[in-house]
Design a protein around this motif. Structure first.
Motif, PDB file in Angstrom:
ATOM      1  N   GLU A   1       4.439  -6.263   7.215  1.00 15.49           N
ATOM      2  CA  GLU A   1       3.752  -6.896   6.088  1.00 15.49           C
ATOM      3  C   GLU A   1       2.240  -6.785   6.260  1.00 15.49           C
ATOM      4  O   GLU A   1       1.702  -7.109   7.316  1.00 15.49           O
ATOM      5  CB  GLU A   1       4.151  -8.367   5.983  1.00 15.49           C
ATOM      6  N   HIS A   2       1.577  -6.312   5.202  1.00 12.50           N
ATOM      7  CA  HIS A   2       0.116  -6.209   5.202  1.00 12.50           C
ATOM      8  C   HIS A   2      -0.464  -7.522   4.671  1.00 12.50           C
ATOM      9  O   HIS A   2      -0.161  -7.915   3.553  1.00 12.50           O
ATOM     10  CB  HIS A   2      -0.343  -5.055   4.300  1.00 12.50           C
TER      11      HIS A   2
ATOM     12  N   HIS B   1     -10.630  -8.659   6.047  1.00 11.83           N
ATOM     13  CA  HIS B   1      -9.902  -8.563   7.324  1.00 11.83           C
ATOM     14  C   HIS B   1      -8.438  -8.291   7.010  1.00 11.83           C
ATOM     15  O   HIS B   1      -7.865  -8.944   6.137  1.00 11.83           O
ATOM     16  CB  HIS B   1     -10.003  -9.875   8.099  1.00 11.83           C
ATOM     17  N   LEU B   2      -7.843  -7.347   7.717  1.00 16.05           N
ATOM     18  CA  LEU B   2      -6.430  -7.095   7.482  1.00 16.05           C
ATOM     19  C   LEU B   2      -5.652  -7.127   8.779  1.00 16.05           C
ATOM     20  O   LEU B   2      -6.171  -6.802   9.845  1.00 16.05           O
ATOM     21  CB  LEU B   2      -6.209  -5.790   6.709  1.00 16.05           C
ATOM     22  N   THR B   3      -4.406  -7.572   8.652  1.00 12.30           N
ATOM     23  CA  THR B   3      -3.466  -7.561   9.765  1.00 12.30           C
ATOM     24  C   THR B   3      -2.143  -7.022   9.239  1.00 12.30           C
ATOM     25  O   THR B   3      -1.827  -7.163   8.061  1.00 12.30           O
ATOM     26  CB  THR B   3      -3.239  -8.970  10.358  1.00 12.30           C
ATOM     27  N   ILE B   4      -1.408  -6.391  10.133  1.00 13.93           N
ATOM     28  CA  ILE B   4      -0.074  -5.904   9.798  1.00 13.93           C
ATOM     29  C   ILE B   4       0.868  -6.494  10.840  1.00 13.93           C
ATOM     30  O   ILE B   4       0.705  -6.256  12.040  1.00 13.93           O
ATOM     31  CB  ILE B   4       0.003  -4.364   9.823  1.00 13.93           C
TER      32      ILE B   4
ATOM     33  N   VAL C   1       0.839  -1.196   0.000  1.00 11.24           N
ATOM     34  CA  VAL C   1       0.000   0.000   0.000  1.00 11.24           C
ATOM     35  C   VAL C   1       0.873   1.244   0.000  1.00 11.24           C
ATOM     36  O   VAL C   1       1.920   1.287   0.643  1.00 11.24           O
ATOM     37  CB  VAL C   1      -0.976   0.013   1.210  1.00 11.24           C
ATOM     38  N   SER C   2       0.422   2.233  -0.748  1.00 12.68           N
ATOM     39  CA  SER C   2       1.035   3.551  -0.762  1.00 12.68           C
ATOM     40  C   SER C   2      -0.051   4.554  -0.365  1.00 12.68           C
ATOM     41  O   SER C   2      -1.146   4.531  -0.930  1.00 12.68           O
ATOM     42  CB  SER C   2       1.559   3.856  -2.170  1.00 12.68           C
TER      43      SER C   2
END
Length: 151
Positions: free
Chosen positions: A139-140, A132-135, A30-31
């Motif tokens: 790392e995404h 659902h997202l995790t970082i 992502v930017s």
């Protein structure tokens, strides 16, 4: 006046098109590019940012969108975003929209990202789901729980 109510009841009782549950997972880059506030904007005006993503894994393609965010004292704030995803989801090509809603209350986080109903095109028409997202470690990662109408 009664006709719209009866029509809504009839639609709710009609057989619903079957769908199949799926899950896609992977990573994305992502930017986030800030947009300068308008001249004379108040200091507490939400910040505006442009999102640009590249998805890998079960979802391959790109995402582009805009985000509004605000952050106050004590690690409390919120963001909202709209994102258009173009690509292939488990081999089906098309586009769809995601709507983001994030809240932070004194560091406690709540995030909901869902597929906008009716936004799917091409082979993704009728798509519904939750992203659902995790970082972790910079790392995404994502897991997209989704449904598509059966063929």
């Amino acid at each position: 006046m009664l006709a719209p109510v009866l029509a809504a009841i009839a639609l709710s009782l009609a057989p619903q098109e079957a769908s199949v549950s799926h899950q896609a997972s992977g990573t994305f880059n992502v930017s986030i590019t800030p947009v300068a506030p308008a001249e004379g904007a108040a200091p507490d005006t939400p910040g505006r940012m442009i999102l640009s993503k590249t998805f890998h894994g079960g979802l391959t393609g790109t995402g582009e969108g805009e985000m509004l965010a605000t952050m106050g004292p004590e690690q409390s704030g919120a963001y909202v975003a709209m994102e258009r995803v173009r690509g292939s989801l488990d081999g089906r090509d098309g586009t769809f929209m995601l709507v983001h809603r994030g809240i932070m209350d004194r560091g406690a986080q709540e995030l909901l990202i869902t597929v906008v109903p009716g936004s799917g095109t091409g082979e993704l028409e009728g798509l519904t789901g939750v992203f659902h997202l995790t970082i972790a470690g910079g790392e995404h990662r994502y897991v997209l729980d989704y449904n598509l109408p059966t063929e």
